[in-house]
Design an enzyme around this catalytic site. Structure first.
Site, short mmCIF file in Angstrom:
data_model
loop_
_atom_site.label_atom_id
_atom_site.label_comp_id
_atom_site.label_asym_id
_atom_site.label_seq_id
_atom_site.Cartn_x
_atom_site.Cartn_y
_atom_site.Cartn_z
N GLY A 1 5.81 8.57 -18.29
CA GLY A 1 5.13 9.22 -19.40
C GLY A 1 4.36 8.23 -20.26
O GLY A 1 3.22 8.47 -20.66
N CYS A 2 4.99 7.10 -20.57
CA CYS A 2 4.34 6.10 -21.41
C CYS A 2 3.15 5.47 -20.71
O CYS A 2 2.14 5.15 -21.34
CB CYS A 2 5.35 5.05 -21.86
N THR A 3 3.26 5.29 -19.40
CA THR A 3 2.12 4.76 -18.63
C THR A 3 0.97 5.75 -18.68
O THR A 3 -0.18 5.36 -18.91
CB THR A 3 2.54 4.47 -17.18
#
Length: 158
Positions: free
Chosen positions: A46-48
């Protein structure tokens, strides 16, 4: 947990180590609009997705007068790897003790799969040229967040 920030209040100052080995401060952006996004962990799916979305939108955001800064509790070494792996082109800052996340109300109680724990709340704070909060969004989704942010800021589609 600190009360959530609201538009019109002064953004808390910060000065944190960055992935380039230096320090980035909110004061570095004096006179500019800056989007500060808090994300839980570098190199997670998700953060990527979110970080790459900001990377891919950076030129158009900058053209509209906005700089971008990402903050996570990750150590600098992990941020360096994240920048290198995904060619991220804006500052990533390490808030290892989550003091800045706390001051921005981006650290607090979370629930996941029925468990309650303390952690980073995916949040985006837009700060204007005077250092005042112009938009504060909490519990944002990683996917599609930049497009929503652009709509909220009334920017043309990228």
């Amino acid at each position: 947990m600190t009360e959530r920030l609201v538009p019109g209040e002064l953004a808390p100052a910060f000065s944190l180590p960055n992935a380039d080995g230096g320090t980035t401060s909110l004061s570095d952006f004096a006179g500019k609009n800056v989007i500060v996004f808090f994300y839980p962990a570098a190199m997670t799916p998700g953060c990527t997705k979110q970080a790459c979305d900001f990377r891919d939108s950076l030129a158009s955001l900058q053209a509209a007068g906005y700089e971008v800064v990402g903050i996570s509790p990750d150590p600098v070494a992990k941020l360096e790897k994240f920048v290198a792996r995904d060619a991220l082109t804006y500052p990533l800052l390490s808030d290892a003790d989550h003091a800045i996340a706390l001051s921005y109300a981006a650290w607090g109680e979370k629930k996941n799969y029925g468990k309650t724990y303390e952690g980073l709340i995916r949040s985006t704070i837009v700060i204007d040229e005077a250092g005042t909060v112009s938009l504060a969004q909490y519990n944002v989704r990683a996917t599609g967040h930049v497009a929503k942010l652009r709509r909220d800021l009334k920017l043309d589609a990228a």
